[in-house]
Write a protein that holds these residues in place. Sequence first.
Motif, mmCIF file in Angstrom:
data_model
loop_
_atom_site.group_PDB
_atom_site.id
_atom_site.type_symbol
_atom_site.label_atom_id
_atom_site.label_comp_id
_atom_site.label_asym_id
_atom_site.label_seq_id
_atom_site.Cartn_x
_atom_site.Cartn_y
_atom_site.Cartn_z
ATOM 1 N N MET A 145 16.522 28.748 59.258
ATOM 2 C CA MET A 145 15.582 29.644 59.940
ATOM 3 C C MET A 145 14.295 28.865 60.198
ATOM 4 S SD MET A 145 16.374 32.432 57.009
ATOM 5 C CE MET A 145 17.973 32.176 56.214
ATOM 6 N N THR A 203 11.370 34.932 58.140
ATOM 7 C CA THR A 203 12.792 35.250 58.314
ATOM 8 C C THR A 203 13.540 35.104 56.997
ATOM 9 O OG1 THR A 203 12.690 34.476 60.604
ATOM 10 C CG2 THR A 203 14.876 34.719 59.637
ATOM 11 N N GLN A 205 12.866 30.862 65.190
ATOM 12 C CA GLN A 205 12.445 32.258 65.115
ATOM 13 C C GLN A 205 11.085 32.520 65.734
ATOM 14 O OE1 GLN A 205 14.111 34.877 64.177
ATOM 15 N NE2 GLN A 205 15.935 33.906 63.306
#
Length: 293
Positions: A140, A174, A165
Amino acid sequence: MLKNDTKIGFIGTGVMGKSMVLNLLNAGYPVSVYTRTKAKAEVLIDNGATWKDSVRALASDSDVIISIVGYPKDVEEVYFGENGIIENAKPGTYIIDMTTSKPSLAEEIYEKAKKKEIHALDAPVSGGDIGAKSGSLAIMVGGDKEAFDVVLPIFEVMGSNIILQGKAGAGQHTKLSNQIAIATNMIGVCEAIVYAKKAGLDPVRVLDSITTGAAGSFSLSKLAPRMIEGDFAPGFYVKHFIKDMKIALESAEEMGLSTPGLALSLKLFQELAEKGEEDSGTQALIKLFDSTI
């Protein structure tokens, strides 16, 4: 675009980091490693990694620097100060912190790195020791798209679900969402196994039925079998999960959110740690529910 002779420096060779480095070595990248205890890196050195005796030495001789350490204070120690990454990395270096840490710290690293013409990304991971070994981690990422695109081939060696993200700190936010989802799920998995046993069922056969249905999750399919087998070796340490949940709870409170499930899970894992299980895997939570273990 990075080449296979891109020099990667890797800081932190624990349960996750060790397998991630091995995958990078197997992909043909030259990798230097640093960890506080050299003995923990011996397997990697035997497999072709180069040992560096300080963060400063590693940072000054790397094109890409990856860190995955324990706590936010460890991240600060590695990145800041005269012996840290930001002061010693060359302009144009890509620095990637894969520790689960505070979003605000990721933003601070990004801003300080930018002033030095260094590209910073926060890229925490999920998937445990299994995902690290198989190169199938969820990664992420927060930071600039241009930097993300350059280092994507490196991410692809370590993971299979790689998503940018948003801006700096977005990767950490995240990952905290991920940990919040896991927190209450772990309680449910433990209760389900204990319930099955109390009902006189074979919990292994119960798992065969429920892991592919609506109850399916990583915790149910990967960690529940370990619970049943009595295997509490760490794929992810209890102490590190407690750290993650504390950061998530703090971040939620800063945003004015109520997270009662997260708070309950944190309370239970802290109770587990107080019983001497902080260095066990998170699946050891079952011990609070099953008195026969």
